[in-house]
Scaffold this motif. Structure first.
Motif, PDB file in Angstrom:
ATOM      1  N   GLU A   1       7.348  10.595  15.081  1.00  0.00           N
ATOM      2  CA  GLU A   1       6.335  11.487  13.384  1.00  0.00           C
ATOM      3  C   GLU A   1       6.598  13.124  14.500  1.00  0.00           C
TER       4      GLU A   1
ATOM      5  N   ASN B   1       5.893   5.582  -0.905  1.00  0.00           N
ATOM      6  CA  ASN B   1       5.965   6.692   0.900  1.00  0.00           C
ATOM      7  C   ASN B   1       5.996   5.530   1.725  1.00  0.00           C
ATOM      8  N   THR B   2       7.818   4.973   2.005  1.00  0.00           N
ATOM      9  CA  THR B   2       7.837   3.620   2.349  1.00  0.00           C
ATOM     10  C   THR B   2       8.520   4.485   3.573  1.00  0.00           C
ATOM     11  N   SER B   3       8.888   3.048   4.666  1.00  0.00           N
ATOM     12  CA  SER B   3       9.873   3.307   5.563  1.00  0.00           C
ATOM     13  C   SER B   3      11.018   2.730   4.875  1.00  0.00           C
ATOM     14  N   ARG B   4      11.128   2.468   4.320  1.00  0.00           N
ATOM     15  CA  ARG B   4      12.994   1.692   3.384  1.00  0.00           C
ATOM     16  C   ARG B   4      13.079   2.982   2.796  1.00  0.00           C
TER      17      ARG B   4
ATOM     18  N   ARG C   1      19.560   1.784  10.048  1.00  0.00           N
ATOM     19  CA  ARG C   1      17.857   1.573  10.621  1.00  0.00           C
ATOM     20  C   ARG C   1      18.074  -0.278  10.538  1.00  0.00           C
TER      21      ARG C   1
ATOM     22  N   ASN D   1      11.443   4.233  11.067  1.00  0.00           N
ATOM     23  CA  ASN D   1      11.196   4.277  10.140  1.00  0.00           C
ATOM     24  C   ASN D   1      12.511   5.058   9.228  1.00  0.00           C
TER      25      ASN D   1
ATOM     26  N   ARG E   1      13.135   7.846   7.462  1.00  0.00           N
ATOM     27  CA  ARG E   1      12.916   8.354   7.944  1.00  0.00           C
ATOM     28  C   ARG E   1      14.119   9.339   9.264  1.00  0.00           C
ATOM     29  N   ASP E   2      14.198   8.841  10.164  1.00  0.00           N
ATOM     30  CA  ASP E   2      14.812   8.180  11.769  1.00  0.00           C
ATOM     31  C   ASP E   2      15.689   8.497  11.753  1.00  0.00           C
TER      32      ASP E   2
END
Ligand code: ATP
Ligand code: MN
Length: 465
Positions: A117, A238-241, A442, A449, A451-452
């Motif tokens: 984060e 707002n998901t991790s996918r 991923r 996540n 986003r990473d």
């Protein structure tokens, strides 16, 4: 500036030969014997090169003893077989030139472990960490493997437009684009609505959610094509996918049905897993140790796995027998939830599963109607851990049926005149699919996540860089 990348230096056994390297300091350790060990990383590979800097260097006191993580430098010296465990070779420096100092009190990456984060807040520096170096190199490998796979199969790389006036999925979630002044939008005096005739393109325009419709037009001329480009979805979730901007790979194949489509999807996925396993060993080892235990074994198993194929009907039957296991009760007509997809791939088939022939109500207008009148020739590829990775279908090539479906859904066939032309002039059976590139990255890194796994993630309220 002539230099050798650290990846090549580490692979060399030309002891005594002089090399010049350049990179960023990871750590410095000073020995009592009058020299310092500098761990240098240049991003070319996971490992650092150990540079031994003797105190005889003219800038030893002034600069070498002030080397901190993040400092950039170039070093020239002889390659030596390393006497210590941990590395096979090291560089004995004859000279070290500092490019840029790095204040350890201010550098955001000075401290040891930093949360993902926090790293997202310094997305411009995070590629210098071990984790993001790995992710970046694995991402690159998957991109190259994608091109290699499709090129080797005779597919042509096709670039779909980013601005579009059509909504591929026919389902909102699009970003609007305008050059009009939002505080003073010209109105049509008759309707009172915004007059898009005065806008840049003369009509409402969006960022594309998929390049498929345009790819179909080229497949119906070149045979087989694939897109590999950015797509945009204004999903509030707002998901991790989910990302607002993500890269999609969309092959489109003329003279192909749903089974051909599934065959290519299978081969493509195996090619990706094989590529990362053979080309990214060091990076995968790190991901396996620090990000997801068992990652290497999982990828190795998938690289040779046979994919199970079932119909949607069969999937619902299997899931209904185990309804107690789910939060959302499965029933015929409902879309499969992530928990259902994972149950099929992990518990029932213990491997990848392709589910085919979904109810037409839950799928897009362009999918080919099956003879049963209830389902369409759609397929989803499900993987353990992540669920859906690919969505695809055979496209409706029959003009009357396609036009009818567009009307049924309350859409205007006139907006799809060029798409319908493919069915008017030499229509052929064709099929294709879409793979979300970041979902794949991923999956191959074990990152939690999405986003990473993209350099600069775009998500609701996230666009600093
Ligand atoms: P989901 O149900 O997960 O939202 P979808 O059904 O909307 O996916 P498709 O429209 O079939 O997905 O898009 C094709 C592929 O693109 C998906 O299989 C997935 O891998 C990827 N994808 C879809 N939406 C996103 C997103 N917002 N961010 C990243 N990847 C996505
Ligand atoms: Mn979606």
């Amino acid at each position: 500036m002539k230099h050798t990348v650290i990846k090549d230096v580490l692979a060399s056994r030309d002891f005594g030969q002089t090399f010049t390297v350049a990179g960023w300091v990871r750590t410095r350790r000073d020995s009592k014997g009058g020299f310092s060990f500098v761990e240098l990383n240049d991003g070319s590979c996971f490992d650092n090169l150990q540079i031994v800097a003797p105190q005889e260097l003219p800038n030893y006191e002034a600069e070498i003893l002030k080397l901190y993580p993040g400092c950039s430098l170039t070093a020239t010296g002889k390659l030596v077989e390393s006497p210590a465990a941990g590395q096979a070779v090291e560089l004995h420096a004859d000279s070290i030139t500092l490019f840029g100092a790095c204040d350890p009190l201010k550098y955001p990456l000075s401290k040891g472990r930093i949360s993902f984060e926090r790293l997202r807040e310094v997305a411009h520096l995070r590629p210098r960490t071990n984790t993001f170096g790995c992710v970046s190199r694995i991402r690159n490998c998957l991109a190259m493997a994608t091109h290699k796979f499709f090129q080797s199969r005779g597919f042509y790389y096709f670039n779909a437009p980013i601005f579009t006036a059509s909504d591929c999925e026919g389902a909102g979630e699009m970003f609007q684009v305008t050059t009009m002044d939002l505080n003073n939008m010209p109105k049509d005096p008759e309707t009172g609505k915004v007059d898009f005739k005065q806008d840049f393109f003369g009509k409402p325009v969006n960022l594309t959610v998929s390049g498929q419709l345009e790819a179909e037009t080229y497949a119906c001329a070149l045979g087989s094509v694939y897109t590999f480009g950015p797509t945009f979805r204004a999903e509030k979730s707002n998901t991790s996918r989910h990302l607002s901007e993500f890269w999609m790979i969309e092959p489109e194949i003329a003279f192909a049905d749903l089974n051909d489509d599934a065959d290519i999807a299978e081969d493509y996925l195996r090619a990706l897993f094989n590529a990362v396993i053979t080309e990214c060993q060091d990076d995968l080892k790190f991901c396996d140790a620090r990000i997801e235990k068992g990652l290497l074994e999982r990828l190795t198993r998938l690289a040779t796995a046979k994919f199970a194929r079932i119909t949607y009907d069969e999937a619902i039957e299997i899931l209904s027998k185990n309804a107690d296991a789910f939060e959302f009760k499965p029933y015929w007509g409902a879309d499969l939830q992530s928990e259902h997809e994972r149950y099929l791939a992990e518990k029932v088939f213990n491997g990848p599963v392709i589910v085919m022939n979904y109810p037409k109500e839950i799928k897009a207008f362009y999918m080919r109607a099956n003879d049963d009148g209830k389902t369409v020739a759609a397929m989803d590829v499900l993987l353990p851990e992540v669920g859906e990775i690919i969505g695809g279908s055979q496209r409706e090539e029959r003009l009357d049926l396609l036009e009818g479906r567009i009307r049924e859904l309350g859409m205007d066939p006139a907006n799809y005149w060029w798409y319908l032309d493919l069915r008017r002039f030499g229509s052929v059976p064709h099929a294709g699919f879409g793979l979300g590139f970041e979902r794949m990255v991923r999956f191959c890194t074990g990152m939690g996540n999405i986003r990473d796994v993209i350099p600069y993630p775009r998500a609701p309220r996230e666009i600093e860089f």
